[in-house]
Design a protein around this motif. Structure first.
Motif, PDB file in Angstrom:
ATOM      1  N   ALA A 158       0.880  -1.105  -0.071  1.00  0.00           N
ATOM      2  CA  ALA A 158      -0.041  -0.051   0.050  1.00  0.00           C
ATOM      3  C   ALA A 158       1.019   1.206   0.038  1.00  0.00           C
ATOM      4  N   LEU A 159       2.122   1.003   0.821  1.00  0.00           N
ATOM      5  CA  LEU A 159       2.675   2.472   0.840  1.00  0.00           C
ATOM      6  C   LEU A 159       3.386   2.683  -0.669  1.00  0.00           C
ATOM      7  N   ALA A 160       3.871   1.731  -1.300  1.00  0.00           N
ATOM      8  CA  ALA A 160       4.417   1.795  -2.727  1.00  0.00           C
ATOM      9  C   ALA A 160       3.008   2.583  -3.668  1.00  0.00           C
ATOM     10  N   THR A 161       1.792   2.057  -3.382  1.00  0.00           N
ATOM     11  CA  THR A 161       0.997   2.481  -4.550  1.00  0.00           C
ATOM     12  C   THR A 161       0.528   4.092  -3.897  1.00  0.00           C
ATOM     13  N   TYR A 162       0.784   4.458  -2.390  1.00  0.00           N
ATOM     14  CA  TYR A 162       0.360   5.807  -1.976  1.00  0.00           C
ATOM     15  C   TYR A 162       1.332   6.621  -2.742  1.00  0.00           C
ATOM     16  N   GLY A 163       2.811   6.312  -2.502  1.00  0.00           N
ATOM     17  CA  GLY A 163       3.634   7.194  -3.035  1.00  0.00           C
ATOM     18  C   GLY A 163       3.396   7.529  -4.447  1.00  0.00           C
ATOM     19  N   ASP A 164       3.068   6.579  -5.335  1.00  0.00           N
ATOM     20  CA  ASP A 164       2.669   6.736  -6.628  1.00  0.00           C
ATOM     21  C   ASP A 164       1.566   7.657  -6.860  1.00  0.00           C
ATOM     22  N   LEU A 165       0.356   7.529  -5.827  1.00  0.00           N
ATOM     23  CA  LEU A 165      -0.680   8.446  -5.947  1.00  0.00           C
ATOM     24  C   LEU A 165      -0.141   9.941  -5.765  1.00  0.00           C
ATOM     25  N   LEU A 166       0.664  10.152  -4.804  1.00  0.00           N
ATOM     26  CA  LEU A 166       1.204  11.369  -4.462  1.00  0.00           C
ATOM     27  C   LEU A 166       1.639  11.902  -5.892  1.00  0.00           C
ATOM     28  N   ALA A 167       2.472  11.196  -6.662  1.00  0.00           N
ATOM     29  CA  ALA A 167       3.007  11.894  -8.002  1.00  0.00           C
ATOM     30  C   ALA A 167       1.728  12.133  -8.898  1.00  0.00           C
ATOM     31  N   GLU A 168       0.799  11.478  -8.816  1.00  0.00           N
ATOM     32  CA  GLU A 168      -0.257  11.904  -9.699  1.00  0.00           C
ATOM     33  C   GLU A 168      -1.031  12.924  -9.018  1.00  0.00           C
ATOM     34  N   VAL A 169      -0.976  13.210  -7.929  1.00  0.00           N
ATOM     35  CA  VAL A 169      -1.562  14.327  -7.277  1.00  0.00           C
ATOM     36  C   VAL A 169      -0.815  15.462  -7.687  1.00  0.00           C
ATOM     37  N   LEU A 170       0.517  15.455  -7.548  1.00  0.00           N
ATOM     38  CA  LEU A 170       1.282  16.497  -8.035  1.00  0.00           C
ATOM     39  C   LEU A 170       1.173  17.097  -9.533  1.00  0.00           C
ATOM     40  N   GLU A 171       0.967  16.261 -10.329  1.00  0.00           N
ATOM     41  CA  GLU A 171       0.597  16.432 -11.516  1.00  0.00           C
ATOM     42  C   GLU A 171      -0.808  16.578 -12.062  1.00  0.00           C
ATOM     43  N   ALA A 172      -1.783  16.757 -11.189  1.00  0.00           N
ATOM     44  CA  ALA A 172      -3.265  16.761 -11.332  1.00  0.00           C
ATOM     45  C   ALA A 172      -3.674  17.987 -12.189  1.00  0.00           C
ATOM     46  N   ASP A 173      -3.096  19.091 -11.856  1.00  0.00           N
ATOM     47  CA  ASP A 173      -3.425  20.385 -12.597  1.00  0.00           C
ATOM     48  C   ASP A 173      -3.065  19.974 -14.217  1.00  0.00           C
TER      49      ASP A 173
END
Length: 288
Positions: A158-173
């Motif tokens: 889950a930690l690995a997926t969460y970290g990749d989700l943060l990358a997507e959030v940073l690129e959301a705009d």
């Protein structure tokens, strides 16, 4: 994403439902991140809504979901019957848990036959790391069949997926996606109102609503009747003495790219994690 007006001028891509939705939103997020509270809130602020819960990534969501709601109420019939009850012009809302767009973007089949142009918006739901990890670990600890190693295996994935989700959030705009931070959503009515406005929804019921029962509800406060009673931004404090939680934080603090993403989105968490990394480990001689 395709606008509501544009969708109205083309063939109804959701014709298999038997109705024509007014708009369609897709949300992704990690478990224990307030997904169901946010989904219920979106439904309460739409004229009427059809919600398909926890759809299976890569498959047809009309066939591979785990629960249906019509305007916030659970529905036990078929998805077509639910759609008929909701009616034309409905807000269609799909949710995905513990998955990421980046794993499907090259094929654009996160939602099976429904590509990104089938949706008016994509929502990325995330929660501050310390509170998310505390809530998930606490939930796992309530399962008596899990050993410590079992819990750590689940948490590491889950930690690995969460970290990749943060990358997507940073690129959301840049990806035309709407990122929603559960911590801010749960504590700031103005934040909630701004999100509704950004999504083109009226502000009808901007409360937190009732605690949702999916996944057993809160990891910490089973049976709490009021969402306002949940201390969702202080979960890490409750878990701080737990040795499994502290071990997880130490592992996460070693990941430099993860820490960089965390610093950009949750600077207070990152500062605490930096202090974790600075703490001495046990002496190797302990093992001799």
């Amino acid at each position: 994403m395709t606008s509501v007006a544009a969708l109205a001028t083309v063939e109804n891509v959701w014709s298999a439902l038997g109705i024509a939705p007014g708009s369609a939103l897709r949300m992704t997020g990690m478990r224990r991140s307030g997904n169901h509270a946010i989904a219920n809130w979106l439904q309460r602020n739409a004229d009427h809504a059809l919600f398909l819960n926890n759809c299976r990534p890569g498959h047809d969501p009309l066939r591979s979901h785990n629960g249906i709601e019509v305007s916030g109420q659970r529905y036990d019939g078929s998805v077509q019957d639910a759609a008929a009850e909701a009616g034309d012009g409905v807000l269609l809302l799909l949710s995905y848990e513990d998955t990421l767009h980046l794993r499907f973007d090259s094929r654009d089949n996160l939602s099976g036959p429904y590509g990104s142009d089938s949706f008016d918006g994509d929502l990325l739901i995330y929660r501050s790391f310390l509170n998310w990890s505390a809530s998930l670990l606490k939930k796992l600890q309530r399962n008596e069949t899990y050993r410590s190693a079992d819990r750590m295996a689940v948490m590491a994935r889950a930690l690995a997926t969460y970290g990749d989700l943060l990358a997507e959030v940073l690129e959301a705009d840049s990806a035309a996606r709407c990122a929603i931070c559960y911590d801010d959503w749960a504590t700031d009515a103005d934040y909630r109102a701004r999100v509704l406005t950004d999504l083109g929804l009226p502000v009808r019921d901007n409360t937190l609503g009732a605690v949702q029962g999916y996944g057993g509800g809160s990891s910490f406060d089973a049976g709490s009747p009021e969402a306002g009673d949940l201390r969702v931004t202080a979960r890490w404090q409750a878990m701080a003495p737990d040795p499994e939680y502290r071990a997880l934080l130490r592992v996460a603090a070693l990941d430099r790219s993860f820490m960089d993403r965390l610093a950009a989105l949750c600077p207070a968490d990152a500062a605490r994690m930096t202090r974790v990394a600075a703490q001495p480990d046990f002496d190797p001689e302990v093992l001799t």
